[in-house]
Scaffold this active site. Sequence first.
Site, mmCIF file in Angstrom:
data_model
loop_
_atom_site.group_PDB
_atom_site.id
_atom_site.type_symbol
_atom_site.label_atom_id
_atom_site.label_comp_id
_atom_site.label_asym_id
_atom_site.label_seq_id
_atom_site.Cartn_x
_atom_site.Cartn_y
_atom_site.Cartn_z
ATOM 1 N N PHE A 199 0.816 -1.250 0.089
ATOM 2 C CA PHE A 199 -0.065 -0.012 -0.080
ATOM 3 C C PHE A 199 0.921 1.269 0.008
ATOM 4 C CE2 PHE A 199 -2.482 -3.086 2.347
ATOM 5 C CZ PHE A 199 -3.671 -3.119 1.594
ATOM 6 N N ASP A 200 0.475 2.149 -0.782
ATOM 7 C CA ASP A 200 1.057 3.510 -0.545
ATOM 8 C C ASP A 200 0.187 4.192 0.683
ATOM 9 O OD1 ASP A 200 2.058 6.330 -1.198
ATOM 10 O OD2 ASP A 200 0.382 6.730 -2.233
ATOM 11 N N GLY A 201 0.837 5.324 1.077
ATOM 12 C CA GLY A 201 0.328 5.916 2.290
ATOM 13 C C GLY A 201 -1.032 6.888 2.096
ATOM 14 N N ASP A 214 -1.857 5.987 -5.598
ATOM 15 C CA ASP A 214 -2.710 6.948 -6.211
ATOM 16 C C ASP A 214 -1.748 8.055 -7.067
ATOM 17 O OD1 ASP A 214 -2.424 10.134 -4.355
ATOM 18 O OD2 ASP A 214 -0.993 8.367 -4.110
#
Length: 312
Positions: A178-180, A293
Site C-alpha cells: 500500500f502507498d500511504g 494514487d
Amino acid sequence: MAEPESTVINTDVKQKDLSEALVIAVTTRAIFSLEEEHKLYLEKGKEEYTRHQQANQDKPLPPGTAFAFIQAVQLVNKKILESNPAEKDLFDIVVLSNNSPESGVRIINSAKHYGLEISKFCFVSNEDSTQYLKSHRVKLFLSADRTDVCNALRRGVSAALVFQQEVQAPSTPLRVVFDGDAVLFSSETDQIFQEQGLEEAVQYEQAMEDVPMGEGPLKAFAMHLGKMRKKFSQEKSPIRTYLVTARSGRDMGIRAIKTLREWGLEIDEAFFMDGAPKGPILAQIQPHIFFDDGLHNIQGAQNVGVPSAWVP
C-alpha cells in the site's frame, strides 16, 4: 437489492458466509487478458464480440494483471482452513462482468481451466455493475475501467484501477503493498504539499504528530486483511503487508506509524522513500498487487513487472 438475474453460482466452490468473508470483486478484464476482445468490442460492436466469445468458449483466456493476486488469495484460504476447518473469515471472489450471459461462458470456462475458486459470476450487460457491489458485501473492487472504479469509490467501496500488463506470478505468501497518503490514509497532507509545498507539509505533520490521520479509500480493505493476518504467527503467516510511501521517515514517518498503531493495523515492513522512485524496492518485494494514487509510481511499478492498481 436482489442479485441480478444473470448471476451464476459456482457450485464447485463452497459458498462463503458473506457476513464474515472478505469479498473481492474483479471484472473480467482485471483477471484475464481481454485486450484483443475489448478492441473487437469497441471497433465491431457487441454482437460481433459475443459471436467471437461463443466461437472461442472452450479456449481459455490468458491471465490478466489481477490473476496472480487471486491465486495467492486462494492459497491463503487453504492455509486458514488447514489450521481451522470451521473458519468463516475467508476470501470470497466474485466476478462482476459487463458481458452478457451468452458471452460469459468463456469466462466461466477459463476460471475452471485455471482452477480459480470464484463463487459467483455476475453478468450485468448495459448497466452500471457497481450498483451490485454493496449487495454482495464487496470489500475490494478491481476493474480495468476507470468509470467503474470512480463509481465504486463514490459508493464507499475500496476500489482500484488495474492496468493490463504481463505479470510474472510470484510465489506465496500473498504480498500486498500500500502507498500511504490518499490510499491507506486520507489526502489531507498531500493537499497541503500540492498547494503550499514540502516545508508547510512537514510543519503540518510535526504539529499533528499525535493526531491520527483520516481514513483513505483502501483502509477498510487493509484492516480486514490485517485481521486475517492475525490468525497466524508472524513467521507462519501466508499474508505479508507493506507500506511504501513517498514520505520521509525523519520528518513525516512518525505520524504514519502512530496512525497505524492507533488503528491496530500491523504492517510487516514500512519503507519511507523520501520522494525516491518506488520501482527498485517493489522489484525486491515482488508483491502480488501494489496500490498507489500516483500514476508515475504505477508506471515505475509496471516497468519492473509488478502488478499495479491505481486509486484515483
